[in-house]
Design a protein around this motif. Sequence first.
Motif, mmCIF file in Angstrom:
data_model
loop_
_atom_site.group_PDB
_atom_site.id
_atom_site.type_symbol
_atom_site.label_atom_id
_atom_site.label_comp_id
_atom_site.label_asym_id
_atom_site.label_seq_id
_atom_site.Cartn_x
_atom_site.Cartn_y
_atom_site.Cartn_z
ATOM 1 N N HIS A 198 -28.487 1.342 -8.134
ATOM 2 C CA HIS A 198 -29.550 0.184 -7.385
ATOM 3 C C HIS A 198 -28.668 -0.360 -6.313
ATOM 4 N N ILE A 199 -28.964 -0.281 -5.149
ATOM 5 C CA ILE A 199 -28.099 -0.711 -4.273
ATOM 6 C C ILE A 199 -27.817 -2.189 -4.299
ATOM 7 N N GLU A 200 -28.919 -3.079 -4.657
ATOM 8 C CA GLU A 200 -28.914 -4.417 -4.845
ATOM 9 C C GLU A 200 -27.900 -5.084 -5.887
ATOM 10 N N ASP A 201 -27.818 -4.174 -6.929
ATOM 11 C CA ASP A 201 -27.146 -4.530 -7.995
ATOM 12 C C ASP A 201 -25.460 -4.636 -7.896
ATOM 13 N N VAL A 202 -24.992 -3.762 -6.965
ATOM 14 C CA VAL A 202 -23.593 -3.370 -6.826
ATOM 15 C C VAL A 202 -22.908 -3.978 -5.738
ATOM 16 N N ALA A 203 -21.583 -4.382 -5.640
ATOM 17 C CA ALA A 203 -20.769 -4.727 -4.784
ATOM 18 C C ALA A 203 -19.510 -3.728 -4.445
ATOM 19 N N PRO A 204 -19.685 -2.679 -3.727
ATOM 20 C CA PRO A 204 -18.715 -1.602 -3.591
ATOM 21 C C PRO A 204 -17.529 -1.998 -3.120
ATOM 22 N N LYS A 205 -16.057 -1.693 -3.528
ATOM 23 C CA LYS A 205 -15.176 -2.275 -2.727
ATOM 24 C C LYS A 205 -13.975 -1.183 -2.569
ATOM 25 N N PRO A 206 -13.257 -1.227 -1.496
ATOM 26 C CA PRO A 206 -12.446 -0.187 -0.968
ATOM 27 C C PRO A 206 -11.183 -0.183 -2.259
ATOM 28 N N ASP A 207 -10.440 1.072 -2.045
ATOM 29 C CA ASP A 207 -9.164 0.909 -2.736
ATOM 30 C C ASP A 207 -7.991 0.869 -2.073
ATOM 31 N N LEU A 208 -6.887 1.584 -2.592
ATOM 32 C CA LEU A 208 -5.673 1.601 -2.055
ATOM 33 C C LEU A 208 -5.641 2.456 -0.622
ATOM 34 N N PHE A 209 -6.337 3.333 -0.926
ATOM 35 C CA PHE A 209 -6.461 4.382 0.339
ATOM 36 C C PHE A 209 -7.147 4.043 1.400
ATOM 37 N N PHE B 51 2.814 10.480 5.074
ATOM 38 C CA PHE B 51 3.605 10.200 4.057
ATOM 39 C C PHE B 51 4.712 11.469 4.001
ATOM 40 N N GLN B 52 5.304 11.386 5.146
ATOM 41 C CA GLN B 52 6.541 12.503 5.366
ATOM 42 C C GLN B 52 7.723 12.340 4.484
ATOM 43 N N GLU B 53 8.082 11.492 3.811
ATOM 44 C CA GLU B 53 9.031 10.934 3.093
ATOM 45 C C GLU B 53 8.683 11.430 1.498
ATOM 46 N N LEU B 54 7.586 12.049 1.324
ATOM 47 C CA LEU B 54 7.269 12.483 -0.098
ATOM 48 C C LEU B 54 8.294 13.741 -0.255
ATOM 49 N N SER B 55 8.583 13.787 -1.618
ATOM 50 C CA SER B 55 9.365 14.899 -2.162
ATOM 51 C C SER B 55 8.634 16.233 -1.862
ATOM 52 N N SER B 56 9.356 17.216 -1.659
ATOM 53 C CA SER B 56 8.618 18.771 -1.417
ATOM 54 C C SER B 56 7.730 19.158 -2.520
ATOM 55 N N ALA B 57 8.151 18.551 -3.875
ATOM 56 C CA ALA B 57 7.348 19.005 -4.909
ATOM 57 C C ALA B 57 5.699 18.269 -4.853
ATOM 58 N N ALA B 58 5.985 16.892 -4.396
ATOM 59 C CA ALA B 58 4.812 16.170 -4.291
ATOM 60 C C ALA B 58 3.748 16.853 -3.067
ATOM 61 N N HIS B 59 4.674 17.037 -1.905
ATOM 62 C CA HIS B 59 3.851 17.649 -0.742
ATOM 63 C C HIS B 59 3.275 19.103 -1.198
ATOM 64 N N LEU C 299 0.813 -1.123 -0.199
ATOM 65 C CA LEU C 299 0.031 -0.033 0.028
ATOM 66 C C LEU C 299 0.860 1.364 -0.072
ATOM 67 N N GLU C 300 1.698 1.406 0.906
ATOM 68 C CA GLU C 300 2.485 2.682 1.154
ATOM 69 C C GLU C 300 3.234 2.903 -0.213
ATOM 70 N N THR C 301 3.884 1.883 -0.754
ATOM 71 C CA THR C 301 4.863 2.201 -1.968
ATOM 72 C C THR C 301 3.703 2.961 -2.993
ATOM 73 N N ASN C 302 2.670 2.249 -3.291
ATOM 74 C CA ASN C 302 1.919 2.540 -3.981
ATOM 75 C C ASN C 302 1.382 3.942 -4.162
ATOM 76 N N ILE C 303 0.850 4.321 -2.911
ATOM 77 C CA ILE C 303 0.508 5.601 -2.559
ATOM 78 C C ILE C 303 1.541 6.766 -2.674
ATOM 79 N N PHE C 304 2.688 6.166 -2.285
ATOM 80 C CA PHE C 304 3.831 7.290 -2.352
ATOM 81 C C PHE C 304 3.946 7.533 -3.831
ATOM 82 N N GLU C 305 4.172 6.375 -4.565
ATOM 83 C CA GLU C 305 4.161 6.788 -6.397
ATOM 84 C C GLU C 305 3.119 7.629 -6.690
#
Lengths: 263, 263
Positions: A136-147, A111-119, A11-17
């Motif tokens: 339609h609530i009954e038709d979908v299956a929501p799922k969370p992401d990386l964050f 994410f303190q280690e982000l570059s200052s540009a990213a910050h 997770l953290e690597t991906n969010i960092f990128e």
Amino acid sequence: MSNEHNSSLTLETNIFEYFEAAKDRFLPGISADAVILGYDGQHIKVLLLKAQDVDIWMLPGGFIEKEYDIDIAVHRIVKARTGLEELYFQQFKLFGRSDRNAHKQEHLKKFQELSSAAHDWINQRFITVGYFALVHIEDVAPKPDLFTNICEWVALDQLPPLILDHQEIIDTALTYLRRQLNYLPVGINLLPERFTMSQFQNLYEEILKQKLDRGNFQRKMLKLDILIRHEKLKKGGAHKAPYLYEFDSDKYHEKVRNGIGFI
Amino acid sequence: MSNEHNSSLTLETNIFEYFEAAKDRFLPGISADAVILGYDGQHIKVLLLKAQDVDIWMLPGGFIEKEYDIDIAVHRIVKARTGLEELYFQQFKLFGRSDRNAHKQEHLKKFQELSSAAHDWINQRFITVGYFALVHIEDVAPKPDLFTNICEWVALDQLPPLILDHQEIIDTALTYLRRQLNYLPVGINLLPERFTMSQFQNLYEEILKQKLDRGNFQRKMLKLDILIRHEKLKKGGAHKAPYLYEFDSDKYHEKVRNGIGFI
């Protein structure tokens, strides 16, 4: 209903990128947030995400990829964050207060280690454009992401405290929905395929937050000629069962285009 | 009615400075455009600007100063470009197509001497947020700014070809106005202080682009209890003159808040 996300190892690597690449990938200073609404037969619910590790709740939102129209970017954001696709979306407002993200965002502090540009990119002034979707609530299956590790439906009267101005964004979406009700395909996108007249009326009462007269509602709806009535099943006691209705999709959308005019 | 701008001597220098400073002064990639609507007693008109030297017409618009809420920035833009202030404004849509300013802007071509940074800033992808304003035509004297030499009211059926997507922006504003008519203070912001019932009806007919039944309109309007009727003046033939009405401002705005419900 919630789904736990299991890819925490990378997770953290991906969010960092993600944040390091943001400046090149996204338009500067603009995000989008989606108020995804469903109806469970009794109440209107909204789809919320909870941030990883911290008890911070938010709408599914994200940034606008440089090469996409905003309308399309919003579909892509919502698919990436919740797994949902092919939803009915309607833009309702650009939120442009200068201080709306002036406070550092708690859930990004790790994410303190982000570059200052990213910050700098994350902490610039952001405006956000609000869209709502009807599902339609009954038709979908929501799922969370990386964050996030929870993505679930929450009733409007049970919302937790939300990040930034997300409560205001939800309130504004609902006001827009009420005021534009005659021009929005609300029934067909929120009710199950077959429904009773009282379910239909309850949906409108939930949206409008007021009781409607039963006889008036039924008379107006039938007069619009947008409903197909199904025969009752011949079972025991069926004579007391309510009729089931279905929308005539062509007639329904034609009426909505010109203003349905029943409230 | 138009006003010629006479400061052409210092014009190019000023515009040059304007674009060179833009990167530091304004939010990147977002502009605002205002559809300023007035009613001359017969027709809805929109306020348009014509660019200096070239026959290019546009809505009054501009960029968002970094320190201001967008709502406030829009007031400042319109004041700077047309001289108008204290208008009733309503945001209606963010226009976010990725190609909406992909073509080089003709009226800016003469500024070849701009730095490449300034050129890059002007030619980045821009999204624009649309606001409309409702104005008493008779109370205002619009005047053009540094960029333009004409600022004038044009009837909706006589619009010249407009720059970028400005025709779409106007059309979208009018659709929004029609659909939200019950919740917008249209009458009080467009009609003169005292007006006849038929002027009131004509305004609604112009907005809705359809004829309304005279008896119905009058009955509904009177029932709302938002009008003050003035006694006819006792002059020759006055018995045939129509009544003049005025809005009861408090009652009017209270009704608009909750949806006026007469169409």
